[in-house]
Motif scaffolding. Structure first.
Motif, PDB file in Angstrom:
ATOM      1  N   LEU A   1       1.209  -1.211   0.070  1.00 35.04           N
ATOM      2  CA  LEU A   1      -0.338   0.559   0.122  1.00 35.04           C
ATOM      3  C   LEU A   1       0.653   1.123   0.225  1.00 35.04           C
ATOM      4  O   LEU A   1       0.493   2.156  -0.424  1.00 35.04           O
ATOM      5  CB  LEU A   1      -0.730   0.214   1.246  1.00 35.04           C
ATOM      6  N   ILE A   2       1.721   1.230   0.409  1.00 33.94           N
ATOM      7  CA  ILE A   2       2.920   2.860   0.862  1.00 33.94           C
ATOM      8  C   ILE A   2       2.783   2.949  -0.522  1.00 33.94           C
ATOM      9  O   ILE A   2       2.708   4.488  -0.275  1.00 33.94           O
ATOM     10  CB  ILE A   2       4.347   1.747   1.024  1.00 33.94           C
ATOM     11  N   PRO A   3       3.433   3.631  -1.590  1.00 32.85           N
ATOM     12  CA  PRO A   3       3.392   3.669  -3.148  1.00 32.85           C
ATOM     13  C   PRO A   3       1.753   4.383  -2.950  1.00 32.85           C
ATOM     14  O   PRO A   3       1.670   5.106  -3.197  1.00 32.85           O
ATOM     15  CB  PRO A   3       3.492   3.229  -3.872  1.00 32.85           C
ATOM     16  N   ASP A   4       0.608   3.275  -2.957  1.00 30.28           N
ATOM     17  CA  ASP A   4      -0.647   4.546  -3.387  1.00 30.28           C
ATOM     18  C   ASP A   4      -1.061   5.161  -1.824  1.00 30.28           C
ATOM     19  O   ASP A   4      -1.470   6.288  -2.660  1.00 30.28           O
ATOM     20  CB  ASP A   4      -1.746   2.471  -3.412  1.00 30.28           C
ATOM     21  N   LEU A   5      -0.356   4.565  -0.676  1.00 36.59           N
ATOM     22  CA  LEU A   5      -0.778   6.304   0.637  1.00 36.59           C
ATOM     23  C   LEU A   5      -0.111   7.125  -0.325  1.00 36.59           C
ATOM     24  O   LEU A   5      -0.649   7.452  -0.140  1.00 36.59           O
ATOM     25  CB  LEU A   5      -0.238   5.290   1.651  1.00 36.59           C
ATOM     26  N   ALA A   6       1.352   7.521  -0.655  1.00 36.75           N
ATOM     27  CA  ALA A   6       1.725   8.298  -1.712  1.00 36.75           C
ATOM     28  C   ALA A   6       1.026   8.834  -2.249  1.00 36.75           C
ATOM     29  O   ALA A   6       0.979  10.186  -2.093  1.00 36.75           O
ATOM     30  CB  ALA A   6       3.040   8.255  -1.622  1.00 36.75           C
ATOM     31  N   THR A   7       0.295   8.040  -3.583  1.00 40.94           N
ATOM     32  CA  THR A   7      -0.244   9.115  -4.746  1.00 40.94           C
ATOM     33  C   THR A   7      -1.607   9.523  -3.475  1.00 40.94           C
ATOM     34  O   THR A   7      -1.881  10.000  -4.175  1.00 40.94           O
ATOM     35  CB  THR A   7      -0.934   7.598  -5.376  1.00 40.94           C
ATOM     36  N   LEU A   8      -2.449   8.718  -2.427  1.00 39.70           N
ATOM     37  CA  LEU A   8      -3.441   9.503  -2.172  1.00 39.70           C
ATOM     38  C   LEU A   8      -3.140  11.063  -1.838  1.00 39.70           C
ATOM     39  O   LEU A   8      -3.916  11.669  -1.542  1.00 39.70           O
ATOM     40  CB  LEU A   8      -3.984   8.925  -0.992  1.00 39.70           C
TER      41      LEU A   8
END
Lengths: 467, 180
Positions: free
Chosen positions: A185-192
């Motif tokens: 999830l980490i890279p996608d949380l950065a997107t959010l």
């Protein structure tokens, strides 16, 4: 590295993600689900699921107050629905780990659209699973005896018991699945975080994404960590259900005491888990219009896996009968005749129909591409796999060696309520997940788009690239 | 070009595709730059070599921790079952090593997985909730569709005009100076 250019031409492989997506459109499509206004249907759904979850907790409270006598368990059937449900939920979880870890090691790049929500499903299923043995101990305040905690009685748990192996296997499984999910999830949380408009979202996603900058100096550790977690999860997921099966196989009860149990349980777990991924995936792609991401090809591949594992399960049923006859053991022979034609025959034939007969329809391409058929079949498989565990637990326990101790087991309203409630908890967690976190792994999906390959050349006259 | 108060600590430049980012990394590597990074929405195949990075040592960390977990698990079971609380159960030996395999394995996996996550974060210097690159507004696009190179001015080869022209020559656009 191959230098095949996905320019136009009929020799090109079909893309994994449909709809000529760009990096941008992937971000937009997936984030919009999380960022848009909550759809009314979500509130209705979580209202229903949440009520059932409250029912679960209420009934657990009553169970702790009153004792497990409120269940239908008796002597000789001391395990009942609680253990049936435990094995059922742990099994469901296995598909998530198979998709995230084993398919990753096999470089099955189609897994990227379904791995995130399958992993979430794993976590929530294991949470539901962990509830059942914990409340089944009866004196729940003594549950810490299962852990090697130094205590005033100077006692230690019995490490020679499969039930204790279970404690370690399932809690390790939960922890590792949670870590794996979070790392993904980490890279996608950065997107959010980078798209956040409100201060609250900025802070929450800023903290959760840990300051991810997407630099290759981070990606190189990230990718190796992901590979290592996949490598660790692969033997783990195979071992967890093997250990669960030893709860049965290490006992001396006819019908349980067989060496086929570990592989048989693992195949069944993957079978039932894929059925649940299919059920949830079909609903999600429909409600959130994700047909480009979870394509018919994805469902087709999942059907094939279910066909294979379903046949393994069918083979195991047949093999058990063969060995019962071939061993010459009269108790074993009686148990299996009793399963198929005794008081629980109805459950046995539901199991055989749903797990062996129904999956044969997956041979037909027409069926594999019909969403409605797949949806119905996935639910039938889930029902069948629940009955498999019921047959194993109830039929063997209710008629063991001495006819004088035989008894029939039937559940009470509390058994039913707690099982239904566990679905409520599962769906509540799942609904919260799809509302607040990206249900498709954006960074991974972008990585399998053709233009992510550094050797990609834009087809002349189109602008499918990064702009 | 952005003007933020504070000392300049480096520059950020944007590229338009994974291929041009890869090419920029090769050029910077060949020009002798060390303190630079290439930011992308997803890992790019071949970037480690293009940047001249060595393989991550994470495997060794995870291997050691998994071994530690497994041996600790076996030790725990031996000590509790055979030394501190010897108790005959179904006539099995106190140290029934066959029965101790599942827990030994489980604890090995558990410690290995925890080490993989903590090790990955530590080696990537995370969590680090603020970093000067976030001062750039364009940079936020790295998590969407943008490809960026960041070069720190502490690099020995860094020179405010020379570095900028090198970046431009390999296709870098929207070059920004980043201040802390």
């Amino acid at each position: 590295m191959n230098s095949a250019n996905p320019t136009s031409g009929h020799l090109d492989p079909e893309p994994l993600i449909a709809g000529n997506q760009t990096f941008r459109s992937v971000t937009e499509r997936v984030c919009s689900i999380v960022e848009a206004k909550t759809p009314p249907i979500w509130f209705i759904a979580i209202g229903l699921a949440g009520s059932l979850a409250i029912l679960l907790f209420g009934l657990i409270g009553y169970l702790v107050w009153e004792g497990i006598g409120i269940w239908g368990v008796n002597i000789p059937v001391g395990w009942g629905w609680a253990i049936v449900n435990f094995v059922f939920w742990v099994g469901i979880g296995h598909a998530g780990t198979l998709i995230s870890a084993i398919l990753f090691l096999f470089r099955q790049r189609w897994r990227t659209s379904i791995n995130r929500f399958a992993e979430a499903m794993t976590l929530f299923a294991v949470i539901c699973a962990l509830i059942f043995p914990s409340i089944h101990v009866g004196r729940i305040w003594a549950a810490y005896w299962m852990f090697p905690v130094p205590n005033q009685m100077s006692m230690w748990p019995n490490f020679r018991s499969p039930l204790l192996w279970d404690v370690f296997a399932v809690s390790t499984y939960f922890t590792v699945s949670a870590l794996f999910w979070y790392v993904g999830l980490i890279p996608d949380l950065a997107t959010l975080r980078d798209r956040a408009k409100t201060k609250l979202r900025k802070i929450v996603f800023g903290l959760l994404s840990l300051g991810w900058r997407g630099g290759n100096r981070q990606w190189k550790h990230y990718e190796l960590a992901y590979l290592l977690l996949a490598g660790l999860s692969t033997p783990l997921v195979l071992s967890v259900h093997s250990v669960v099966s030893t709860d049965f196989a290490v006992s001396i009860l006819p019908g349980w005491h067989t060496t086929i149990f570990p592989p048989y349980f693992v195949a069944g777990a993957i079978f039932s888990g894929f059925a649940m991924v299919m059920t949830l995936g079909i609903i999600a792609r429909r409600i959130f219009r994700l047909e480009d991401f979870i394509t018919v090809k994805h469902l087709d591949k999942m059907s094939k896996i279910m066909l294979v594992t379903g046949m393994m399960v069918g083979y195991a049923y047949a093999c058990e009968f063969f060995i019962a006859w071939y061993s010459g053991n009269i108790y074993e022979q009686f148990t299996f005749m009793n399963r198929a034609f005794g008081p629980y025959a109805w459950a046995y034939w539901i199991m055989v129909t749903c797990n062996v007969v129904v999956p044969q329809l997956f041979w037909f391409r027409k069926v594999r591409s019909s969403i409605l058929a797949l949806f119905a079949m996935s639910i039938l498989v889930n029902i069948g796999m629940w009955f498999e565990r019921f047959v194993i637990v109830a039929s063997s326990l209710s008629r063991d060696f001495l006819p004088s101790s035989w008894d029939y087991y039937s559940p009470t309203i509390y058994d039913v309520g707690i099982f239904v409630g566990s679905f409520g908890l599962f769906l509540t967690l799942f609904l919260l997940f799809i509302r607040f976190l990206p249900m498709i792994a954006m960074s991974e999906v972008k990585g399998v788009l053709p233009q992510a390959n550094p050797h990609y050349h834009q087809p002349a006259g189109t602008h499918g690239g990064s702009r | 070009m952005v003007t933020t108060s504070g000392n300049p600590v480096g520059i950020v430049a944007e590229f338009d595709s994974p291929a041009s980012l890869l090419h920029a990394a090769e050029s910077l590597r060949d020009a002798g730059y060390r303190r630079f990074d290439c930011h992308s929405p997803f890992p790019i195949h071949g970037m480690d070599r293009a940047m001249g990075l060595r393989r991550s040592p994470l495997g060794w960390i995870v291997g050691m921790c998994a071994l530690f977990g497994a041996s600790g698990g076996l030790l725990l079971q031996w000590w509790t079952s055979a030394v501190d609380y010897p108790f005959v159960i179904s006539g099995k030996p106190f140290f029934s090593y066959q029965a101790f395999v599942p827990v030994t394995f489980g604890l090995g996996v558990l410690l290995g997985a925890v080490a993989a996550v903590i090790g990955m974060l530590a080696l990537s210097r995370l969590p680090m909730l603020h970093h000067p690159v976030f001062h750039s507004d364009r940079f936020a696009r790295f998590s969407d569709e943008g490809f960026f190179v960041s070069i720190e001015s502490s690099d020995k080869r860094f020179d405010s005009t020379e570095t900028r022209s090198l970046i431009e020559s390999v296709g870098g656009r929207n070059i920004e100076t980043i201040a802390d």
